[in-house]
Design an enzyme around this catalytic site. Structure first.
Site, mmCIF file in Angstrom:
data_model
loop_
_atom_site.group_PDB
_atom_site.id
_atom_site.type_symbol
_atom_site.label_atom_id
_atom_site.label_comp_id
_atom_site.label_asym_id
_atom_site.label_seq_id
_atom_site.Cartn_x
_atom_site.Cartn_y
_atom_site.Cartn_z
ATOM 1 N N HIS A 34 -1.402 -3.445 3.357
ATOM 2 C CA HIS A 34 -2.469 -4.220 2.725
ATOM 3 C C HIS A 34 -3.498 -4.577 3.791
ATOM 4 C CE1 HIS A 34 -0.396 -7.530 4.610
ATOM 5 N NE2 HIS A 34 0.714 -7.248 3.931
ATOM 6 N N GLU A 35 -4.444 -5.393 3.409
ATOM 7 C CA GLU A 35 -5.552 -5.731 4.314
ATOM 8 C C GLU A 35 -5.062 -6.385 5.619
ATOM 9 O OE1 GLU A 35 -8.504 -4.610 4.192
ATOM 10 O OE2 GLU A 35 -9.162 -5.823 5.906
ATOM 11 N N GLY A 36 -3.929 -7.099 5.534
ATOM 12 C CA GLY A 36 -3.371 -7.706 6.753
ATOM 13 C C GLY A 36 -2.999 -6.623 7.761
ATOM 14 N N HIS A 37 -2.310 -5.581 7.276
ATOM 15 C CA HIS A 37 -1.963 -4.468 8.173
ATOM 16 C C HIS A 37 -3.234 -3.773 8.671
ATOM 17 C CE1 HIS A 37 1.727 -4.530 5.481
ATOM 18 N NE2 HIS A 37 2.253 -4.695 6.677
ATOM 19 N N GLY A 147 1.242 -9.480 12.906
ATOM 20 C CA GLY A 147 0.546 -10.521 12.158
ATOM 21 C C GLY A 147 1.189 -11.885 12.397
ATOM 22 N N GLN A 153 8.753 -14.363 13.876
ATOM 23 C CA GLN A 153 9.004 -12.990 14.335
ATOM 24 C C GLN A 153 8.237 -12.719 15.631
ATOM 25 O OE1 GLN A 153 9.186 -9.288 11.835
ATOM 26 N NE2 GLN A 153 7.047 -9.115 12.374
HETATM 27 O O1 PAF Z 1 6.866 -7.306 10.186
HETATM 28 C C1 PAF Z 1 7.426 -6.262 9.783
HETATM 29 O O2 PAF Z 1 6.910 -5.529 8.933
HETATM 30 C C2 PAF Z 1 8.805 -5.887 10.332
HETATM 31 O O3 PAF Z 1 9.593 -7.001 10.510
HETATM 32 C C3 PAF Z 1 8.742 -5.020 11.593
HETATM 33 C C4 PAF Z 1 8.099 -5.783 12.759
HETATM 34 C C5 PAF Z 1 7.960 -3.755 11.333
HETATM 35 C C6 PAF Z 1 10.160 -4.642 12.030
HETATM 36 O O4 PAF Z 1 10.814 -3.912 11.041
#
Ligand code: PAF
Length: 283
Positions: A34-37, A147, A153
């Protein structure tokens, strides 16, 4: 744009690029972009000679009763977005390749993995840290972008990179929101139209707390009460956690100040959503 599906080919490609003196920017994802990615990819495009996107729904970061089997996928749509954002290599390993028979190594970033999402999803961050360490060893990035919606994370992965002396710079990018405030997430696809409306209580609670903080309410008990009231007014919403912690150590705080993290996870129907904000100055 090149599609690579095997670990060996990706590692060879990374080694040749390194030999040519090319820098690699890397955006690891689980797809359904999505736009975040897209914002991570656009930034990555600026930061490396070669931009690598990985798409891998990592089984070891899902708990027993979580949504691994129904996690949304859309390879064609993902490739369109990747292409638009100038991705050079899309790396899509498979689970047997990443976790062959006999696999038994796990990376655990001890304390930072315990609270918040770590408390409701035991083992989740070990799964994330392990797959990201593997992906770093395969893609060999100079810079990797994540993000800030997954705030914990990023904290866990930064700690891992520091503790293990990984030669990669981690960049945290701002949360991207829909016009009405909902933080973008692949899991938003699970929401019915009514749930999509209810889900606004997460960003609504954040807005309310930011306003209270800006006008001088610093006691966490007061901020938390207001946020909980707003969310509990939404019948479809069930709070998993709503906490205020130090933005670096993730330790609990009683009084909000600079670098205070407000983090929340709320179930809307059966869909668990997360969101967060930093109050005051981010350190
Ligand atoms: O943020 C994510 O989409 C996942 O946790 C990641 C960092 C790709 C690890 O699988």
């Amino acid at each position: 744009m090149k599609l690579i599906t095997t670990i060996e080919e990706m590692q060879q490609a990374a080694l040749s690029l390194k030999r040519e003196g090319k820098s690699i920017a890397f955006v690891p994802t689980m797809g359904f972009l999505h736009e975040g990615h897209a914002s991570l990819l656009r930034e990555g495009r600026k930061r490396g000679d070669i931009l690598v996107l990985s798409i891998f729904v990592n089984p070891i970061q899902f708990g027993q009763n979580e949504d691994l089997d129904r996690y949304p996928r859309n390879m064609e749509g993902d490739c369109c977005i990747a292409d638009e954002c100038g991705v050079d290599i899309v790396f899509t390993p498979n689970a047997p390749g990443m976790y062959p028979a006999g696999f038994q190594t796990s990376i655990s970033v001890r304390d930072l993995s315990l609270p918040l999402c770590g408390a409701s999803r035991p083992g989740h961050f070990d799964g994330v840290a392990t797959v990201v360490a593997k992906l770093f060893n395969i893609v060999m990035p100079d810079v990797a972008l994540f993000g800030r919606k997954d705030y914990q994370q990023l904290a866990v992965l930064r700690r891992m990179a520091t503790d293990l002396n990984l030669p990669v710079q981690l960049v945290g990018m701002p949360i991207v929101r829909e016009k009405d405030g909902l933080a973008m997430s692949s899991r938003n696809a699970y929401l019915s139209p009514a749930e999509r409306q209810s889900a606004l209580c997460l960003s609504g609670a954040i807005r309310k707390v930011r306003d209270l903080y800006a006008t001088g309410t610093l006691e966490v008990a007061d901020l938390e009460r207001s946020a909980r009231e707003l969310i509990e007014a939404e019948t479809a919403a069930n709070i998993d956690y709503l906490e205020f912690r130090d933005g670096t150590t993730l330790e609990s705080v009683q009084t909000a100040g600079n670098n205070t993290l407000m983090a929340l996870a709320v179930k809307i129907g059966t869909t668990r959503l997360i969101d967060n904000t930093i109050l005051g100055e981010e350190l």
